[in-house]
Design a protein around this motif. Sequence first.
Motif, PDB file in Angstrom:
ATOM      1  N   SER A 145       0.856  -1.181   0.000  1.00  0.00           N
ATOM      2  CA  SER A 145       0.000   0.000   0.000  1.00  0.00           C
ATOM      3  C   SER A 145       0.894   1.234   0.000  1.00  0.00           C
ATOM      4  O   SER A 145       1.918   1.266   0.684  1.00  0.00           O
ATOM      5  N   TYR A 163      -6.901   5.533   6.665  1.00  0.00           N
ATOM      6  CA  TYR A 163      -6.255   4.300   6.223  1.00  0.00           C
ATOM      7  C   TYR A 163      -6.391   3.209   7.290  1.00  0.00           C
ATOM      8  O   TYR A 163      -6.732   2.057   6.989  1.00  0.00           O
ATOM      9  N   LEU A 164      -6.145   3.571   8.547  1.00  0.00           N
ATOM     10  CA  LEU A 164      -6.234   2.598   9.627  1.00  0.00           C
ATOM     11  C   LEU A 164      -7.667   2.126   9.866  1.00  0.00           C
ATOM     12  O   LEU A 164      -7.896   0.986  10.267  1.00  0.00           O
ATOM     13  N   THR A 169      -9.108  -2.113   3.659  1.00  0.00           N
ATOM     14  CA  THR A 169      -7.660  -2.000   3.487  1.00  0.00           C
ATOM     15  C   THR A 169      -6.947  -3.068   4.300  1.00  0.00           C
ATOM     16  O   THR A 169      -7.150  -3.156   5.513  1.00  0.00           O
ATOM     17  N   ARG A 171      -4.445  -4.599   6.700  1.00  0.00           N
ATOM     18  CA  ARG A 171      -3.623  -3.982   7.735  1.00  0.00           C
ATOM     19  C   ARG A 171      -2.149  -4.291   7.455  1.00  0.00           C
ATOM     20  O   ARG A 171      -1.754  -5.447   7.318  1.00  0.00           O
ATOM     21  N   SER A 173       1.766  -4.864   8.008  1.00  0.00           N
ATOM     22  CA  SER A 173       2.643  -5.371   9.054  1.00  0.00           C
ATOM     23  C   SER A 173       3.669  -4.327   9.460  1.00  0.00           C
ATOM     24  O   SER A 173       4.239  -4.400  10.549  1.00  0.00           O
ATOM     25  N   LEU A 348       0.907   5.410  14.274  1.00  0.00           N
ATOM     26  CA  LEU A 348       0.857   4.033  13.798  1.00  0.00           C
ATOM     27  C   LEU A 348       1.202   3.066  14.929  1.00  0.00           C
ATOM     28  O   LEU A 348       0.556   2.024  15.092  1.00  0.00           O
ATOM     29  N   HIS A 351      -1.493   2.232  17.192  1.00  0.00           N
ATOM     30  CA  HIS A 351      -2.457   1.289  16.610  1.00  0.00           C
ATOM     31  C   HIS A 351      -1.823  -0.073  16.339  1.00  0.00           C
ATOM     32  O   HIS A 351      -2.380  -0.889  15.606  1.00  0.00           O
ATOM     33  N   VAL A 353       1.010  -0.793  14.716  1.00  0.00           N
ATOM     34  CA  VAL A 353       1.679  -0.942  13.420  1.00  0.00           C
ATOM     35  C   VAL A 353       3.105  -0.420  13.548  1.00  0.00           C
ATOM     36  O   VAL A 353       3.326   0.755  13.869  1.00  0.00           O
TER      37      VAL A 353
END
Length: 399
Positions: A145, A163-164, A169, A171, A173, A348, A351, A353
């Motif tokens: 992405s 996006y999140l 979408t 997710r 890594s 990120l 969340h 990420v």
Amino acid sequence: MNPYDHGVAERQRVASVVELAQELVRLPSRGGTDAYQPVLNCVESWLSDRALPHRRLYDANAGLVGLLVEVAGGRPGPWWALDACLDTAPFGDEEAWTFSPTAGDVVDDWLRGRGAADSKLAAATFCHIAEDLHRISDRLSGGLSVLLDVDEHTGQFGGALAYLADPHTPRASGVMIGYPGFEEIVVGGRGLWRATLTVHAPAGHSGSSKSVIGAISRAARLVEALDQAQLPGPGSSFPLPAKISVTAISGGSGFSVTPDRVDLNVDVRLTPDFDEAAAAALVSNAVKCVDAEMPGPAPTDVTVVATWPPFQLTPKDEPAAAMLRAAETLGMSLATKTAGPSNIGNLLSAHGVAATAGFGVPYEGLHGTDERARLTELPSVYALYRRTLLDLLEAAPPA
């Protein structure tokens, strides 16, 4: 162009990146000031001409906040993401610039104009890498992405949040953010805790015979108390200290009235040893002490505005590890760095990420006067990101 060639990118490919970046810089896209349609239309036209899958991202209020490019591999596997913003900081004092903020020209191998460094050159680079991978997508595991945010410099980070939150979408890594800076890969950053403190006092006439301690005096004492606060220094695993700053003061008008209210903006930078709870406690204690020392008609209000945790990857954590492997393969010597400012990497990380928050070309004037990005290192930057993704996506060799 052979996508498995991990040498310096061909001149023609790099020239195409610069050409797209020039077009983007010439389109003003200041966060919260300019319309984003022109810069998004420019990128969408480029993507459409190359049949790259893409779609727009919207926030909960149907506001346009970004563009997402998605390249699905032919085999199952984890997805990875590249991120760069298309909106920019304000121009500031245009009279102080020695060239136009929307020049978009190249002089002595420097791309000049607002957004050249942060981060339109990165956006152009990532779009070209997406095209490279799209050509061999059947050999890839997982997918890529590319997030192009147009709500980053507002501080809202609407593109990243959309996006999140998007259920369609995959997710990622891990995410690699295209902030500039060539010597190091940024693998962490301090967190933040921000609050507005509202100081109260009786209003009065400045010429009155009755002595009144105004809100400005109480606020000044509070600023002093915060400036004198003791915060922990760097820890064994985190190289930066916690920090507290009063960044704005507002209140009062004219000369004849002592105001009954003053607002202070307080910014605290967090570390693993000084977290959100510690920041809140420190500010709360300072407020209570000043309120007791200089009583007012009401306690000082503390309104928390935002909080992000610190984050830090180790050299063994992906995608940082893949970037370091790519650098070694390409004969580049790169260190890792934990940055003082917070960034989308903090968001990120909150969340779940993992993110790197910077590797790109050298730059000058970022967010300031005469912003420009040096193109000499662009082939190496391009090659490193491409090699990293071929590694992460486990690209199979051609049949």
